[in-house]
Design a protein around this motif. Structure first.
Motif, PDB file in Angstrom:
ATOM      1  N   ASP A 128       0.919  -1.257   0.012  1.00 24.09           N
ATOM      2  CA  ASP A 128       0.146   0.013  -0.126  1.00 24.09           C
ATOM      3  C   ASP A 128       0.825   1.040   0.029  1.00 24.09           C
ATOM      4  O   ASP A 128       1.462   1.452   0.895  1.00 24.09           O
ATOM      5  CB  ASP A 128      -1.090  -0.122   1.027  1.00 24.09           C
ATOM      6  N   THR A 130       0.241   4.264   0.322  1.00 24.19           N
ATOM      7  CA  THR A 130      -0.240   5.118   1.570  1.00 24.19           C
ATOM      8  C   THR A 130       0.231   4.787   2.998  1.00 24.19           C
ATOM      9  O   THR A 130      -0.180   5.062   3.961  1.00 24.19           O
ATOM     10  CB  THR A 130      -1.593   5.452   1.419  1.00 24.19           C
ATOM     11  N   ILE A 131       1.243   3.885   2.864  1.00 22.13           N
ATOM     12  CA  ILE A 131       1.753   3.278   4.130  1.00 22.13           C
ATOM     13  C   ILE A 131       2.537   4.510   5.096  1.00 22.13           C
ATOM     14  O   ILE A 131       2.812   4.172   6.193  1.00 22.13           O
ATOM     15  CB  ILE A 131       2.668   2.052   3.918  1.00 22.13           C
ATOM     16  N   VAL A 158      -4.307   4.605   6.226  1.00 22.64           N
ATOM     17  CA  VAL A 158      -3.505   4.012   5.066  1.00 22.64           C
ATOM     18  C   VAL A 158      -4.541   3.045   4.542  1.00 22.64           C
ATOM     19  O   VAL A 158      -5.205   2.334   4.964  1.00 22.64           O
ATOM     20  CB  VAL A 158      -2.537   3.035   6.007  1.00 22.64           C
ATOM     21  N   PRO A 275      -0.013  -3.444   6.274  1.00 22.28           N
ATOM     22  CA  PRO A 275      -0.913  -2.344   6.475  1.00 22.28           C
ATOM     23  C   PRO A 275      -2.312  -2.279   7.200  1.00 22.28           C
ATOM     24  O   PRO A 275      -2.829  -1.332   7.516  1.00 22.28           O
ATOM     25  CB  PRO A 275      -1.418  -1.810   4.855  1.00 22.28           C
TER      26      PRO A 275
END
Ligand code: ADP
Ligand code: MG
Length: 347
Positions: A128, A130-131, A158, A275
């Motif tokens: 991911d 958006t970690i 996340v 995540p």
């Protein structure tokens, strides 16, 4: 001859893959070896928080030097776009505008974030991009294990599904304020791909772009054999090798639990995070992926690592990926399609 880099950067990155050609870290061009007309030139530099070594075969020193220079310029250009640590980067601008506004970005940044989201979907969110809120919470060199409540609080920030793309505007927006894009598990592989394109455009037809553990080969060595890439052991003496790959034209990346980690109360905490929990993922010591695309090897090695034994290997089979893994119990597994390029050493 066999030498290895052990240079650590301030973030603790270390070569996870070893090049089986002489490497000496100096800021000058080096003639490494020659075979008939073609000679091998090599240069290393620190960028992207790690050590980067470019190797090219050429019959002209001038062409080799100019190509390497252009390639390092490309690396610096990409770092200025993609780093979440540089406040002026496009990724930082997207992060600063999370929950506020969409940000128009370059084609490189747009394409890479889109690819990252594709891999996120393929891996069912194990990978991911958006970690960022979690990866910046942990501090492995300083052995900082975050408080459980703090991890829980950040989990909603996340989720790759909260990246909004506008193809017409070429803009990216993070839906929730506080979200952070971190391309740390894909940008180096993409950069290796771009570097090879730059070197080829400058008339170089074989060499290696090694961005720490993300390595892309092209062409063959001057003697027409493939480039040798060593996979480091993940326990014990890490100067030892677990295996040697012979590659020409393919990329390879390794994600391991021995690169950035600390041990507390007998538990190993490392930088490959699940995540869905915010904690390091289990099952593997290392995952090595081989593919023509560095972007794929980089992102997929992280994705498979985080997915774990069952889900990770299901994805490997579904996508017919070339993979060599070392499980937590030190047993190893290699896919049939990689066997011919691989020589097992000791574990
Ligand atoms: P390295 O960069 O150390 O060679 P990787 O390519 O596997 O190793 O990337 C690890 C980095 O990716 C971490 O430092 C962190 O910034 C980020 N990361 C950690 N977990 C994930 C994840 N589940 N999905 C995407 N990126 C991650
Ligand atoms: Mg990776």
């Amino acid at each position: 001859m066999l030498t290895r880099d052990k240079l650590r950067t301030h973030r603790g990155a270390i070569y996870s893959i070893t090049l089986l050609v002489p490497v000496i870290i100096i800021a000058a061009y080096m003639l490494v070896s020659s075979n008939g007309r073609l000679k091998i030139y090599k240069k290393s530099k620190i960028a992207m928080d790690t050590i980067i070594t470019l190797t090219v075969a050429s019959d002209s020193q001038q062409r080799a030097e100019e190509a390497i220079e252009a390639a390092f310029n490309e690396i610096e250009r990409l770092e200025r776009l993609l780093s979440m640590f540089l406040p002026q980067s496009e990724v930082s601008l997207i992060n600063k505008n999370s929950g506020i506004a969409s940000v128009k970005v370059s084609e490189d940044t747009y394409r890479l974030i889109k690819k990252a989201v594709e891999i996120a979907a393929l891996s069912e969110g194990a990978f991911d991009p958006t970690i960022g809120q979690l990866s910046t919470l942990w501090d492995f060199p300083k052995k900082v294990k975050p408080k459980n409540e703090e991890i829980k609080k950040r989990l909603p920030l996340v989720n790759y599904r909260n990246i909004v793309f506008d193809d017409n505007q070429r803009s990216v927006m993070l839906k929730i304020n506080g979200m952070i894009i971190d391309l740390g598990a894909i940008a180096k592989g993409y950069t290796a791909d771009r570097v090879v394109e730059v070197l080829k455009a400058r008339g170089i037809s074989s060499g290696i772009a090694a961005i720490a553990g993300d390595i892309k080969t092209f062409g063959t060595k001057p003697d027409a054999s493939g480039w040798l890439i060593g996979i480091k052991r993940s326990r014990g003496d890490q100067d030892g090798l677990s295996g040697i790959l012979t590659l020409s034209g393919e990329a390879v990346s390794t994600s391991g639990d021995y690169e950035r980690f600390f041990i507390e109360d007998g538990v190993r905490y490392h930088h490959l995070l699940d995540p869905s929990t915010g904690y390091p993922a289990g099952d593997f010591q290392s995952v090595t992926v081989v593919n023509p695309d560095g972007l794929i090897t980089d992102a997929m090695s992280t994705a498979i690592f985080v997915m774990g034994r069952e889900n990770g290997m299901n994805l490997v089979r579904r996508l017919n990926l070339k993979v060599y893994v070392i499980y937590k119990d030190a047993t190893t597994y290699i896919t049939d399609n990689l066997r011919d390029s691989f020589a097992q050493q000791h574990n």
